[in-house]
Each structure stands twice: as C-alpha cells, then as structure tokens.
Design a protein around this motif. Structure first.
Motif, PDB file in Angstrom:
ATOM      1  N   LEU A  33       2.203   1.104  11.799  1.00  0.00           N
ATOM      2  CA  LEU A  33       0.817   1.555  11.661  1.00  0.00           C
ATOM      3  C   LEU A  33      -0.188   0.411  11.792  1.00  0.00           C
ATOM      4  O   LEU A  33      -1.212   0.545  12.461  1.00  0.00           O
ATOM      5  N   LEU A  34       0.089  -0.725  11.139  1.00  0.00           N
ATOM      6  CA  LEU A  34      -0.881  -1.814  11.065  1.00  0.00           C
ATOM      7  C   LEU A  34      -0.596  -2.973  12.017  1.00  0.00           C
ATOM      8  O   LEU A  34      -1.419  -3.879  12.140  1.00  0.00           O
ATOM      9  N   GLY A  35       0.571  -2.975  12.663  1.00  0.00           N
ATOM     10  CA  GLY A  35       0.944  -4.089  13.532  1.00  0.00           C
ATOM     11  C   GLY A  35       1.650  -5.173  12.741  1.00  0.00           C
ATOM     12  O   GLY A  35       1.923  -5.026  11.550  1.00  0.00           O
ATOM     13  N   SER A  36       1.925  -6.275  13.403  1.00  0.00           N
ATOM     14  CA  SER A  36       2.639  -7.374  12.752  1.00  0.00           C
ATOM     15  C   SER A  36       1.763  -8.042  11.699  1.00  0.00           C
ATOM     16  O   SER A  36       0.562  -8.217  11.911  1.00  0.00           O
ATOM     17  N   PRO A  37       2.376  -8.444  10.576  1.00  0.00           N
ATOM     18  CA  PRO A  37       1.596  -9.124   9.540  1.00  0.00           C
ATOM     19  C   PRO A  37       1.185 -10.527  10.001  1.00  0.00           C
ATOM     20  O   PRO A  37       1.830 -11.125  10.858  1.00  0.00           O
ATOM     21  N   HIS A  38       0.093 -11.034   9.403  1.00  0.00           N
ATOM     22  CA  HIS A  38      -0.375 -12.390   9.698  1.00  0.00           C
ATOM     23  C   HIS A  38       0.454 -13.418   8.948  1.00  0.00           C
ATOM     24  O   HIS A  38       0.395 -14.598   9.253  1.00  0.00           O
ATOM     25  N   GLY A  39       1.182 -12.961   7.949  1.00  0.00           N
ATOM     26  CA  GLY A  39       2.018 -13.855   7.156  1.00  0.00           C
ATOM     27  C   GLY A  39       2.680 -13.072   6.043  1.00  0.00           C
ATOM     28  O   GLY A  39       2.439 -11.869   5.882  1.00  0.00           O
ATOM     29  N   TYR A  49       3.053  -8.983   2.164  1.00  0.00           N
ATOM     30  CA  TYR A  49       2.729  -9.098   3.576  1.00  0.00           C
ATOM     31  C   TYR A  49       1.211  -9.046   3.737  1.00  0.00           C
ATOM     32  O   TYR A  49       0.544  -8.240   3.097  1.00  0.00           O
ATOM     33  N   PHE A  50       0.677  -9.879   4.628  1.00  0.00           N
ATOM     34  CA  PHE A  50      -0.764 -10.000   4.828  1.00  0.00           C
ATOM     35  C   PHE A  50      -1.181  -9.363   6.155  1.00  0.00           C
ATOM     36  O   PHE A  50      -0.701  -9.763   7.217  1.00  0.00           O
ATOM     37  N   PHE A  51      -2.066  -8.379   6.071  1.00  0.00           N
ATOM     38  CA  PHE A  51      -2.623  -7.696   7.237  1.00  0.00           C
ATOM     39  C   PHE A  51      -4.144  -7.763   7.136  1.00  0.00           C
ATOM     40  O   PHE A  51      -4.690  -8.075   6.072  1.00  0.00           O
ATOM     41  N   THR A  57       2.789  -5.171  -0.874  1.00  0.00           N
ATOM     42  CA  THR A  57       3.997  -5.739  -1.479  1.00  0.00           C
ATOM     43  C   THR A  57       5.127  -4.727  -1.338  1.00  0.00           C
ATOM     44  O   THR A  57       4.950  -3.541  -1.599  1.00  0.00           O
ATOM     45  N   ILE A  58       6.272  -5.237  -0.898  1.00  0.00           N
ATOM     46  CA  ILE A  58       7.480  -4.433  -0.738  1.00  0.00           C
ATOM     47  C   ILE A  58       8.467  -4.868  -1.808  1.00  0.00           C
ATOM     48  O   ILE A  58       8.802  -6.053  -1.910  1.00  0.00           O
ATOM     49  N   GLN A  59       8.903  -3.925  -2.611  1.00  0.00           N
ATOM     50  CA  GLN A  59       9.853  -4.191  -3.696  1.00  0.00           C
ATOM     51  C   GLN A  59      11.227  -4.526  -3.118  1.00  0.00           C
ATOM     52  O   GLN A  59      11.748  -3.792  -2.286  1.00  0.00           O
ATOM     53  N   ASP A  60      11.814  -5.650  -3.548  1.00  0.00           N
ATOM     54  CA  ASP A  60      13.128  -6.059  -3.047  1.00  0.00           C
ATOM     55  C   ASP A  60      14.202  -5.007  -3.308  1.00  0.00           C
ATOM     56  O   ASP A  60      15.013  -4.725  -2.435  1.00  0.00           O
ATOM     57  N   SER A  61      14.203  -4.426  -4.501  1.00  0.00           N
ATOM     58  CA  SER A  61      15.283  -3.511  -4.888  1.00  0.00           C
ATOM     59  C   SER A  61      15.252  -2.171  -4.154  1.00  0.00           C
ATOM     60  O   SER A  61      16.279  -1.533  -3.992  1.00  0.00           O
ATOM     61  N   THR A  62      14.075  -1.745  -3.683  1.00  0.00           N
ATOM     62  CA  THR A  62      13.969  -0.436  -3.024  1.00  0.00           C
ATOM     63  C   THR A  62      13.643  -0.533  -1.541  1.00  0.00           C
ATOM     64  O   THR A  62      13.894   0.408  -0.794  1.00  0.00           O
ATOM     65  N   GLY A  63      13.031  -1.643  -1.126  1.00  0.00           N
ATOM     66  CA  GLY A  63      12.583  -1.769   0.260  1.00  0.00           C
ATOM     67  C   GLY A  63      11.347  -0.940   0.560  1.00  0.00           C
ATOM     68  O   GLY A  63      10.993  -0.725   1.705  1.00  0.00           O
ATOM     69  N   ARG A  64      10.663  -0.482  -0.482  1.00  0.00           N
ATOM     70  CA  ARG A  64       9.494   0.387  -0.316  1.00  0.00           C
ATOM     71  C   ARG A  64       8.241  -0.268  -0.900  1.00  0.00           C
ATOM     72  O   ARG A  64       8.321  -1.205  -1.684  1.00  0.00           O
ATOM     73  N   ILE A  65       7.080   0.276  -0.515  1.00  0.00           N
ATOM     74  CA  ILE A  65       5.808  -0.286  -0.999  1.00  0.00           C
ATOM     75  C   ILE A  65       5.721  -0.155  -2.514  1.00  0.00           C
ATOM     76  O   ILE A  65       5.913   0.924  -3.073  1.00  0.00           O
ATOM     77  N   ASN A  66       5.402  -1.281  -3.163  1.00  0.00           N
ATOM     78  CA  ASN A  66       5.171  -1.308  -4.600  1.00  0.00           C
ATOM     79  C   ASN A  66       3.666  -1.277  -4.900  1.00  0.00           C
ATOM     80  O   ASN A  66       3.226  -0.515  -5.740  1.00  0.00           O
ATOM     81  N   THR A  67       2.910  -2.118  -4.190  1.00  0.00           N
ATOM     82  CA  THR A  67       1.450  -2.115  -4.347  1.00  0.00           C
ATOM     83  C   THR A  67       0.782  -2.298  -2.995  1.00  0.00           C
ATOM     84  O   THR A  67       1.338  -2.893  -2.076  1.00  0.00           O
ATOM     85  N   ILE A  68      -0.435  -1.777  -2.922  1.00  0.00           N
ATOM     86  CA  ILE A  68      -1.295  -1.961  -1.760  1.00  0.00           C
ATOM     87  C   ILE A  68      -2.577  -2.590  -2.287  1.00  0.00           C
ATOM     88  O   ILE A  68      -3.275  -1.991  -3.104  1.00  0.00           O
ATOM     89  N   ILE A  69      -2.858  -3.816  -1.851  1.00  0.00           N
ATOM     90  CA  ILE A  69      -4.039  -4.547  -2.303  1.00  0.00           C
ATOM     91  C   ILE A  69      -5.070  -4.461  -1.187  1.00  0.00           C
ATOM     92  O   ILE A  69      -4.874  -5.013  -0.107  1.00  0.00           O
ATOM     93  N   ILE A  70      -6.159  -3.761  -1.450  1.00  0.00           N
ATOM     94  CA  ILE A  70      -7.119  -3.398  -0.404  1.00  0.00           C
ATOM     95  C   ILE A  70      -8.388  -4.247  -0.481  1.00  0.00           C
ATOM     96  O   ILE A  70      -9.026  -4.340  -1.532  1.00  0.00           O
TER      97      ILE A  70
END
Length: 144
Positions: A33-39, A49-51, A57-70
C-alpha cells in the motif's frame, strides 16, 4: 476483552490507517500500500518502519502491526482529530482536561502526543492493558 489475574483487562482495537488494520496487517500489506520504507529500526520486541507521514511497528511474535504512528496531516481519526489540531480540540472530543504531553483515548485505542499545544502525532494501538478495570478515558492504560 481478556481479564488478567491482577484484575487488569487487555483491550483489543481494530483501528485503521488507509485500510491497514492494527493486529491484522503485515509488513507485506504495508509495503504493497505505502511502498518501500525509508528505513527501519529494530527494538526489543518489534521493528519500526518509516514511511512518508507514518511509522509502523510490526510485532516480532505475530508479524502484524502493533502500532501506527501518524504524522500525516490529512488523516482524521475516530474522534475527528488530525495532526496539527489544538490540544483544546482534543480536550473537547475526549471531554477531559489534558495536563500531560500525551493522552490516551482508551475507548478507541488512540494516543495523542502534543508539542506547543498542538497534536504532533496520533498513535493507533492494537492492544492496551487497563490496570484500573475502568474502561474510560481516565483509566490507567498501557499500550502493548
């Protein structure tokens, strides 16, 4: 909502940013959706991940989004708030006086951060621990 042994409750949210749902979407979904992260930056139990306009933030244990910082000023959240709004607008939306640099909206899983009395970032969380057992905006909350 799960109840922990100490009487605290785990609250799970379904917030979305541009269709990316916390707790559901993976980094592959984000990149499509957002393209490659900047870092990215690895932390203790997640990777941030920075966009443009948003950090995920992707949780290591689930591989899913934990937080979205807008930081995206175009995004409007469940309370009608966007980055750049005055703190008093958040106080009105949450019906409470804000005395700190950040405030949590436990009902919607949103944390607002302030700089110079304006919203500087909006954080959407997947889960929170309500340690007081009071599902209100005044509860002591810790986002997981």
């Amino acid at each position: 909502m799960a109840v922990l042994a100490c009487g605290a409750q785990i609250i799970t949210y379904e917030s979305k940013y541009k269709g990316l749902q916390v707790g559901k979407a993976t980094i592959a979904d984000v990149i499509s959706l957002l393209g490659s992260p900047h870092g990215k930056k690895a932390n203790i139990n997640n990777v941030r991940y920075f966009f443009d306009g948003v950090h995920i933030t992707i949780q290591d244990s689930t591989g899913r989004i934990n937080t979205i910082i807008i930081y995206d000023r175009q995004y409007v959240d469940a309370n009608g708030i966007r980055v750049g709004e005055y703190k008093q607008n958040v106080e009105y939306a949450l019906n409470k006086r804000i005395r700190n640099r950040a405030v949590a909206d436990l009902k919607n899983g949103i944390t607002y951060w302030f700089e110079n009395n304006r919203v500087s970032q909006i954080v959407l969380a997947y889960q929170a621990v309500d340690r007081n057992g009071k599902p209100s905006g005044d509860a002591e909350v810790e986002y997981l």
